[in-house]
Design a protein around this motif. Structure first.
Motif, short mmCIF file in Angstrom:
data_model
loop_
_atom_site.label_atom_id
_atom_site.label_comp_id
_atom_site.label_asym_id
_atom_site.label_seq_id
_atom_site.Cartn_x
_atom_site.Cartn_y
_atom_site.Cartn_z
N SER A 230 17.69 -67.76 1.58
CA SER A 230 18.35 -67.52 2.86
C SER A 230 17.30 -66.94 3.79
CB SER A 230 19.52 -66.54 2.68
OG SER A 230 19.00 -65.24 2.49
N PRO A 231 17.58 -66.81 5.09
CA PRO A 231 16.58 -66.23 5.98
C PRO A 231 16.18 -64.81 5.57
CG PRO A 231 18.26 -67.33 7.25
CD PRO A 231 18.74 -67.32 5.82
N GLU A 232 17.03 -64.13 4.81
CA GLU A 232 16.74 -62.74 4.44
C GLU A 232 15.98 -62.61 3.13
OE1 GLU A 232 20.15 -63.60 5.09
OE2 GLU A 232 19.66 -63.24 7.20
N ARG A 233 16.19 -63.58 2.20
CA ARG A 233 15.66 -63.37 0.87
C ARG A 233 15.46 -64.67 0.10
NH1 ARG A 233 19.95 -64.07 -2.38
NH2 ARG A 233 19.52 -62.71 -4.14
N VAL A 234 14.62 -64.60 -0.93
CA VAL A 234 14.51 -65.69 -1.90
C VAL A 234 14.97 -65.12 -3.24
CG1 VAL A 234 12.96 -67.25 -3.13
CG2 VAL A 234 12.55 -66.75 -0.71
N GLY A 235 16.00 -65.71 -3.80
CA GLY A 235 16.48 -65.29 -5.12
C GLY A 235 16.05 -66.33 -6.15
N ILE A 236 15.51 -65.83 -7.25
CA ILE A 236 15.11 -66.73 -8.33
C ILE A 236 15.84 -66.28 -9.58
CG2 ILE A 236 13.17 -67.60 -9.71
CD1 ILE A 236 11.35 -66.59 -7.34
N LEU A 237 16.60 -67.19 -10.16
CA LEU A 237 17.37 -66.85 -11.36
C LEU A 237 16.92 -67.76 -12.49
CD1 LEU A 237 19.75 -65.18 -12.53
CD2 LEU A 237 21.23 -67.10 -11.89
N GLY A 271 0.19 -62.48 -21.60
CA GLY A 271 0.97 -61.25 -21.59
C GLY A 271 1.06 -60.65 -20.20
N LEU A 272 0.96 -61.50 -19.21
CA LEU A 272 1.01 -61.01 -17.83
C LEU A 272 2.24 -61.50 -17.08
CD1 LEU A 272 -2.72 -61.65 -16.83
CD2 LEU A 272 -1.65 -59.43 -17.23
N GLY A 273 2.96 -62.42 -17.70
CA GLY A 273 4.04 -63.12 -17.00
C GLY A 273 5.08 -62.21 -16.39
N LEU A 274 5.90 -61.56 -17.24
CA LEU A 274 6.98 -60.72 -16.70
C LEU A 274 6.43 -59.55 -15.87
CD1 LEU A 274 9.56 -60.82 -19.63
CD2 LEU A 274 9.79 -61.84 -17.35
N PRO A 275 5.35 -58.89 -16.32
CA PRO A 275 4.82 -57.82 -15.46
C PRO A 275 4.40 -58.33 -14.06
CG PRO A 275 3.87 -57.64 -17.66
CD PRO A 275 4.67 -58.91 -17.62
N ASN A 276 3.84 -59.56 -14.01
CA ASN A 276 3.49 -60.14 -12.72
C ASN A 276 4.73 -60.32 -11.85
OD1 ASN A 276 0.74 -60.39 -12.77
ND2 ASN A 276 0.69 -62.58 -13.29
N VAL A 277 5.80 -60.82 -12.47
CA VAL A 277 7.04 -61.06 -11.71
C VAL A 277 7.56 -59.75 -11.15
CG1 VAL A 277 9.41 -61.92 -11.79
CG2 VAL A 277 7.63 -63.04 -13.16
N LYS A 278 7.57 -58.73 -12.01
CA LYS A 278 8.11 -57.44 -11.58
C LYS A 278 7.27 -56.85 -10.44
CE LYS A 278 9.89 -53.09 -13.20
NZ LYS A 278 9.94 -52.08 -14.25
N ARG A 279 5.98 -57.03 -10.55
CA ARG A 279 5.07 -56.47 -9.55
C ARG A 279 5.32 -57.07 -8.15
NH1 ARG A 279 0.15 -58.28 -7.98
NH2 ARG A 279 0.13 -59.86 -9.61
N VAL A 280 5.58 -58.37 -8.09
CA VAL A 280 5.71 -59.00 -6.77
C VAL A 280 7.14 -58.98 -6.23
CG1 VAL A 280 3.73 -60.53 -7.13
CG2 VAL A 280 6.03 -61.33 -7.72
N ALA A 281 8.11 -58.68 -7.08
CA ALA A 281 9.51 -58.79 -6.65
C ALA A 281 9.99 -57.49 -6.01
CB ALA A 281 10.39 -59.13 -7.85
N LYS A 297 16.26 -62.14 -13.11
CA LYS A 297 16.53 -62.37 -11.70
C LYS A 297 15.47 -61.64 -10.90
CE LYS A 297 20.11 -61.70 -8.26
NZ LYS A 297 21.32 -60.94 -7.94
N ALA A 298 14.85 -62.35 -9.99
CA ALA A 298 13.84 -61.74 -9.13
C ALA A 298 14.19 -62.06 -7.69
CB ALA A 298 12.46 -62.26 -9.46
N VAL A 299 14.13 -61.05 -6.84
CA VAL A 299 14.42 -61.27 -5.42
C VAL A 299 13.20 -60.84 -4.62
CG1 VAL A 299 15.82 -60.52 -3.44
CG2 VAL A 299 16.90 -60.94 -5.68
N ILE A 300 12.80 -61.71 -3.71
CA ILE A 300 11.74 -61.35 -2.76
C ILE A 300 12.38 -61.37 -1.37
CG2 ILE A 300 9.61 -62.13 -1.64
CD1 ILE A 300 9.84 -62.98 -5.16
#
Lengths: 310, 112
Positions: A230-237, A271-281, A297-300
């Motif tokens: 949406s204009p406010e956010r990107v949700g990735i599930l 071993g960087l996958g989930l930590p990378n996601v958490k860092r940018v979300a 679920k990650a929201v940016i």
């Protein structure tokens, strides 16, 4: 009134211009292979040449050696005194101020400020005539460089996302289907770039989407990746059908991986996958049950979110 | 320097020539794709031995301007096709990642 060139001093000028004028040699800016007359030719011949080639200053040179320059001013004086049929040698300006081709452009700009001349002959290292430098040559170079810089800066400026940004799509991931891996994230990235979302936001979305997508390909027995923009956010599930994560704390630890050697040889399983996601979300949620599956679920946020992280 | 300047380097083979000729602003040498994803700078030449389609996805998502496959590793057709679809230049060299990085680093600093 001599308006000359604007003040391009280091203190008052944008860095990109200062860098440019100090690092560009005159050689790259001047007009090379200049048209010249010999000392014995007539002023009339010089006048013809200047009219034909639309030039306002004609070097007098023989075999590369510079003897002087014929300017419009010299020409006017010769016409007034009706001496056009006399040799150039008698009416040219000698004691010419010259530049050298290896000097930086900044030096030439200083010369144009210091002397009232509209052009300078340029000599090479062997003191032979290599070219002519005019204010016009400098203008062309500066404008060309400015065009490039401004284009780059404009693309970096914040621009309003285009209408049509809202987007919902579901992708399916299959175990070890590396050929399709990355397709979903790439589609999402392209949608966001097409709608002029800021690059640093796109980069964060791309990191989160790609890591989650590849996690499903590498670790799960298959799953779905849903994007909701949406204009406010990107949700990735990301939802998969198993096997589930045995130790959530370990899964969130950088460098910890359950990937086997084959997966690692492909460049995954660092071993960087989930930590990378958490860092940018801006929002991150992880739930997993052994034998059932994993949901991430990650929201940016596109309006107000982390300003760094990518 | 441009991607097309990389193509002219001695011992560099252009595997996928249909590309957007972007400026090469930096280099990034890594074979861990998550690491590339997280840290590769925009406009870099990715120097790697990972010759498969996912490298193209990662390079493209990370905003790399090109990919250099080292040690003359064989490049599968799906990787070439993926690079073509992204209009990403794909090069190959017999050099290893260190040698290629040194070469690129020298060229980038010479042009500063």
């Amino acid at each position: 009134m001599n308006r000359g060139l604007p003040d391009l001093s280091v203190e008052r000028s944008p860095l990109s211009l200062v860098e440019m004028i100090y690092s560009t040699p005159i050689r790259e800016v001047m007009t090379g292979d200049p048209i010249a007359v010999r000392r014995s030719e007539t002023m009339r011949a010089a006048q013809e040449l200047m009219r034909e080639k639309s030039i306002s200053g004609l070097p007098v040179a023989e075999d590369g050696r510079l003897y002087g320059i014929v300017s419009i001013h010299d020409l006017i004086l010769t016409i007034q005194s009706d001496q056009l049929d006399q040799p150039v040698e008698r009416h040219m300006t000698d004691h010419v101020v010259t530049l050298e081709e290896a000097m930086p452009l900044s030096m030439a700009i200083a010369y144009f400020g210091k002397y009232p001349f509209g052009r300078f002959p340029v000599l090479d290292a062997r003191q032979r005539l290599a070219g002519i430098l005019t204010v016009r040559d400098i203008n062309v170079t500066l404008i060309d460089r400015l065009m490039r810089d401004v284009t780059r800066y404009e693309s970096m400026l914040e621009s309003e996302p285009l209408p049509g940004l809202a987007f919902t799509r579901v992708f399916h991931a299959r175990r070890h289907d590396f050929e399709q891996g990355g397709k979903a994230s790439t589609a999402l990235k392209r949608h966001l770039s097409d709608h002029r979302v800021r690059r640093e936001l796109i980069k964060r979305v791309a990191i989160a989407a790609y890591e989650l997508e590849m996690n499903q390909v590498v670790h799960s027995i298959g799953g779905t990746l849903s994007f909701d923009v949406s204009p406010e956010r990107v949700g990735i599930l990301a939802q998969d059908r198993g096997p589930g994560i045995a130790d959530m704390d370990l899964a969130m630890t950088e460098g910890y991986t359950t990937a086997d050697d084959w997966i690692k040889s492909l460049g995954f399983g660092a071993g960087l996958g989930l930590p990378n996601v958490k860092r940018v979300a801006d929002e991150f949620y992880l739930h997993s049950e052994l034998g059932i599956g994993t949901t991430v679920k990650a929201v940016i946020r596109l309006d107000t979110g982390k300003e760094n992280g990518a | 320097m441009k991607a097309s300047d990389v193509a002219t380097l001695d011992g560099v083979e252009t595997v996928q020539p249909d590309y957007e000729n972007r400026d090469i602003l930096a280099g990034y040498a890594s074979d861990l794709l998550s690491d590339v994803m997280a840290h590769a700078p925009e406009g870099c030449l990715l120097i790697t031995i990972q010759a498969h389609g996912n490298t193209v996805s990662v390079a493209s998502l990370a905003g790399a301007a090109g990919v250099m496959i080292c040690n003359r590793r064989p490049i599968p057709d799906d990787m070439i096709a993926a690079a073509r679809a992204e209009r990403l230049p794909l090069f190959r060299t017999a050099r290893n990642q260190f040698e290629m990085s040194c070469l690129l680093g020298g060229l980038l600093s010479a042009r500063e």
